[in-house]
Design a protein around this motif. Structure first.
Motif, PDB file in Angstrom:
ATOM      1  N   GLY A  49       0.779  -1.147   0.167  1.00  0.00           N
ATOM      2  CA  GLY A  49       0.083  -0.185  -0.139  1.00  0.00           C
ATOM      3  C   GLY A  49       0.907   1.328   0.103  1.00  0.00           C
ATOM      4  O   GLY A  49       0.564   2.086  -0.886  1.00  0.00           O
ATOM      5  N   LEU A  50       2.001   1.172   0.811  1.00  0.00           N
ATOM      6  CA  LEU A  50       2.854   2.355   0.803  1.00  0.00           C
ATOM      7  C   LEU A  50       3.483   2.692  -0.500  1.00  0.00           C
ATOM      8  O   LEU A  50       3.717   3.780  -1.041  1.00  0.00           O
ATOM      9  CB  LEU A  50       3.968   2.222   1.834  1.00  0.00           C
ATOM     10  CG  LEU A  50       5.013   3.278   2.091  1.00  0.00           C
ATOM     11  CD1 LEU A  50       4.223   4.639   2.716  1.00  0.00           C
ATOM     12  CD2 LEU A  50       5.949   2.967   3.171  1.00  0.00           C
ATOM     13  N   GLY A  51       3.911   1.625  -1.306  1.00  0.00           N
ATOM     14  CA  GLY A  51       4.347   1.744  -2.653  1.00  0.00           C
ATOM     15  C   GLY A  51       3.381   2.354  -3.430  1.00  0.00           C
ATOM     16  O   GLY A  51       3.920   3.203  -4.485  1.00  0.00           O
ATOM     17  N   SER A  52       2.013   1.967  -3.528  1.00  0.00           N
ATOM     18  CA  SER A  52       1.301   2.605  -4.231  1.00  0.00           C
ATOM     19  C   SER A  52       1.022   4.126  -3.831  1.00  0.00           C
ATOM     20  O   SER A  52       0.778   4.919  -4.834  1.00  0.00           O
ATOM     21  CB  SER A  52      -0.215   1.947  -4.338  1.00  0.00           C
ATOM     22  OG  SER A  52      -1.273   2.317  -4.983  1.00  0.00           O
ATOM     23  N   TRP A  70      -4.920   2.898   0.624  1.00  0.00           N
ATOM     24  CA  TRP A  70      -5.869   1.878   1.128  1.00  0.00           C
ATOM     25  C   TRP A  70      -6.436   0.732   0.077  1.00  0.00           C
ATOM     26  O   TRP A  70      -6.413  -0.255   0.751  1.00  0.00           O
ATOM     27  CB  TRP A  70      -7.187   2.753   1.503  1.00  0.00           C
ATOM     28  CG  TRP A  70      -8.530   1.727   2.259  1.00  0.00           C
ATOM     29  CD1 TRP A  70      -8.213   1.391   3.580  1.00  0.00           C
ATOM     30  CD2 TRP A  70      -9.588   1.512   1.329  1.00  0.00           C
ATOM     31  NE1 TRP A  70      -9.543   0.611   3.415  1.00  0.00           N
ATOM     32  CE2 TRP A  70     -10.352   0.709   2.212  1.00  0.00           C
ATOM     33  CE3 TRP A  70     -10.073   1.573  -0.025  1.00  0.00           C
ATOM     34  CZ2 TRP A  70     -11.424   0.260   2.022  1.00  0.00           C
ATOM     35  CZ3 TRP A  70     -11.381   0.988  -0.193  1.00  0.00           C
ATOM     36  CH2 TRP A  70     -11.704   0.287   0.863  1.00  0.00           C
ATOM     37  N   LEU A  71      -6.685   1.143  -1.015  1.00  0.00           N
ATOM     38  CA  LEU A  71      -6.937   0.250  -2.314  1.00  0.00           C
ATOM     39  C   LEU A  71      -5.870  -0.900  -2.216  1.00  0.00           C
ATOM     40  O   LEU A  71      -6.402  -2.229  -2.366  1.00  0.00           O
ATOM     41  CB  LEU A  71      -7.179   1.035  -3.527  1.00  0.00           C
ATOM     42  CG  LEU A  71      -8.399   1.882  -3.501  1.00  0.00           C
ATOM     43  CD1 LEU A  71      -8.420   2.546  -5.030  1.00  0.00           C
ATOM     44  CD2 LEU A  71      -9.721   1.045  -3.528  1.00  0.00           C
ATOM     45  N   LYS A  72      -4.622  -0.481  -2.378  1.00  0.00           N
ATOM     46  CA  LYS A  72      -3.606  -1.536  -2.482  1.00  0.00           C
ATOM     47  C   LYS A  72      -3.333  -2.450  -1.366  1.00  0.00           C
ATOM     48  O   LYS A  72      -3.046  -3.523  -1.465  1.00  0.00           O
ATOM     49  CB  LYS A  72      -2.440  -0.942  -2.821  1.00  0.00           C
ATOM     50  CG  LYS A  72      -2.333  -0.618  -4.564  1.00  0.00           C
ATOM     51  CD  LYS A  72      -2.504  -1.705  -5.393  1.00  0.00           C
ATOM     52  CE  LYS A  72      -2.668  -1.409  -6.993  1.00  0.00           C
ATOM     53  NZ  LYS A  72      -2.677  -2.537  -7.898  1.00  0.00           N
ATOM     54  N   ALA A 220      -8.841   7.909   3.176  1.00  0.00           N
ATOM     55  CA  ALA A 220      -9.384   6.712   2.680  1.00  0.00           C
ATOM     56  C   ALA A 220     -10.711   7.114   2.013  1.00  0.00           C
ATOM     57  O   ALA A 220     -11.362   8.111   2.500  1.00  0.00           O
ATOM     58  CB  ALA A 220      -9.442   5.415   3.414  1.00  0.00           C
ATOM     59  N   PRO A 221     -11.280   6.159   1.111  1.00  0.00           N
ATOM     60  CA  PRO A 221     -12.572   6.714   0.217  1.00  0.00           C
ATOM     61  C   PRO A 221     -13.609   6.685   1.719  1.00  0.00           C
ATOM     62  O   PRO A 221     -13.490   5.897   2.606  1.00  0.00           O
ATOM     63  CB  PRO A 221     -12.999   5.706  -0.357  1.00  0.00           C
ATOM     64  CG  PRO A 221     -11.509   4.841  -0.715  1.00  0.00           C
ATOM     65  CD  PRO A 221     -10.735   4.993   0.584  1.00  0.00           C
ATOM     66  N   PRO A 222     -14.560   7.568   1.567  1.00  0.00           N
ATOM     67  CA  PRO A 222     -15.784   7.851   2.422  1.00  0.00           C
ATOM     68  C   PRO A 222     -16.430   6.444   2.381  1.00  0.00           C
ATOM     69  O   PRO A 222     -16.881   5.952   1.553  1.00  0.00           O
ATOM     70  CB  PRO A 222     -16.683   9.012   2.047  1.00  0.00           C
ATOM     71  CG  PRO A 222     -16.159   9.343   0.776  1.00  0.00           C
ATOM     72  CD  PRO A 222     -14.641   8.903   0.453  1.00  0.00           C
TER      73      PRO A 222
END
Length: 233
Positions: A49-52, A70-72, A220-222
Motif C-alpha cells: 500500500g505504501l508503494g502505491s 488503502w486500495l492496494k 481513505a474513501p468515505p
C-alpha cells in the motif's frame, strides 16, 4: 459499620484495550487466530500500500495518495490470504477476508494518529463508518459478553465470526506508517470507540526519493452508510 465507597465514572468513559506489543507475543497471538497469519504477511500488505501511495505525483488528485494506499493495502492482504484458502467477500461495499471456517474475518481501515502505538489513548478509525461496521462490532461485543473464549465459540458455531480490523495510519510528521490488528467491541457516532484487544505490529518508515507525497483529505474513501443485508459473515 464501614462506609461503602463509590467511584463516579464519566458517561463517555471507555475501558482501555489489552495491548500486546512484544514481537514474540504478537506472533504467538496471530498464530492463535490463524496459522496463516504472521507479522511478515501484514507487513507486506502495508508495504504494498505504501508503494502505491508513492506512485502518486503532484498531478494526482489531492486525495489520491490516501485512496491508492488503502486500495492496494486491501488488495495485497486479500490476495495473500486468499492464496491460503481464505474467502474474499464484501458486505455492502465493505471488503472482508475470512478464514476457511469463517471464525475470523479481517477488514482494513485507516486509523487516527494513535494507531500502532501505546499512547495515552486507544485509536479509532479515521473516516466515518456505517451500519455494516456497526453490526459486526456489535456482534463482537455479544461474543465477548456471553463467552470468555469468543474465538473458540466462533470456531465451534459457524454462525459466529470474530471481525478484526487491520488498522494503519500514515503519519506525515515523521513519514512512517504505523499499523496494528485490533478487535473492536464498541461503536458510536460512526466511529469505533472501544477495542477488546490490540496487537501492535510496528511501523514502516517512508522516504520517497524524488517527490513529496500528496496530502490526504480524507485518508481513505468515505464509507456509504447503508443497511446491512441479512446473513452473517
Amino acid at each position: 459499620m464501614s462506609k461503602a465507597r463509590f467511584q463516579l465514572v464519566h458517561p463517555n468513559f471507555a475501558p482501555r484495550a489489552k495491548a500486546i506489543s512484544e514481537p514474540t507475543l504478537v506472533e504467538a497471538r496471530l498464530q492463535q487466530l490463524s496459522p496463516d497469519l504472521s507479522t511478515e504477511l501484514l507487513y507486506n500488505a502495508v508495504l504494498t500500500g505504501l508503494g502505491s501511495r508513492n506512485d502518486t505525483t503532484l498531478a494526482s488528485a489531492v486525495t489520491a495518495a490516501g485512496v491508492q494506499q488503502w486500495l492496494k493495502t486491501v488488495e495485497a492482504l486479500r490476495t495473500q490470504l486468499s492464496a491460503m484458502g481464505w474467502h474474499i467477500h464484501n458486505e455492502r461495499n465493505c471488503p472482508l477476508i475470512s478464514t476457511p471456517d469463517r471464525s475470523v474475518s479481517i477488514v482494513v481501515m485507516t486509523g487516527n494518529r494513535e494507531t500502532g502505538k501505546l499512547g495515552a489513548e486507544d485509536p479509532t478509525n479515521q473516516t466515518e463508518k456505517g451500519a455494516v461496521v456497526e453490526r459486526f462490532v456489535h456482534g463482537n461485543r455479544q461474543l465477548e459478553l456471553f463467552n470468555q473464549d469468543s474465538l473458540k465459540l466462533a470456531k465451534t458455531r459457524q454462525k459466529e465470526t470474530q471481525v478484526w480490523v487491520f488498522l494503519y495510519h500514515y503519519d506525515q510528521t515523521v513519514n512512517e506508517v504505523r499499523f496494528e490488528l485490533a478487535y473492536p467491541t464498541g461503536f458510536g457516532k460512526k466511529k469505533i470507540e472501544e477495542w477488546g484487544e490490540r496487537l501492535i505490529l510496528g511501523s514502516i518508515p517512508n522516504q520517497p526519493d524524488d517527490f513529496d507525497v500528496a496530502g490526504d483529505r480524507p485518508n481513505a474513501p468515505p464509507t456509504v452508510d447503508v443497511e446491512p443485508k441479512t446473513g452473517t459473515f
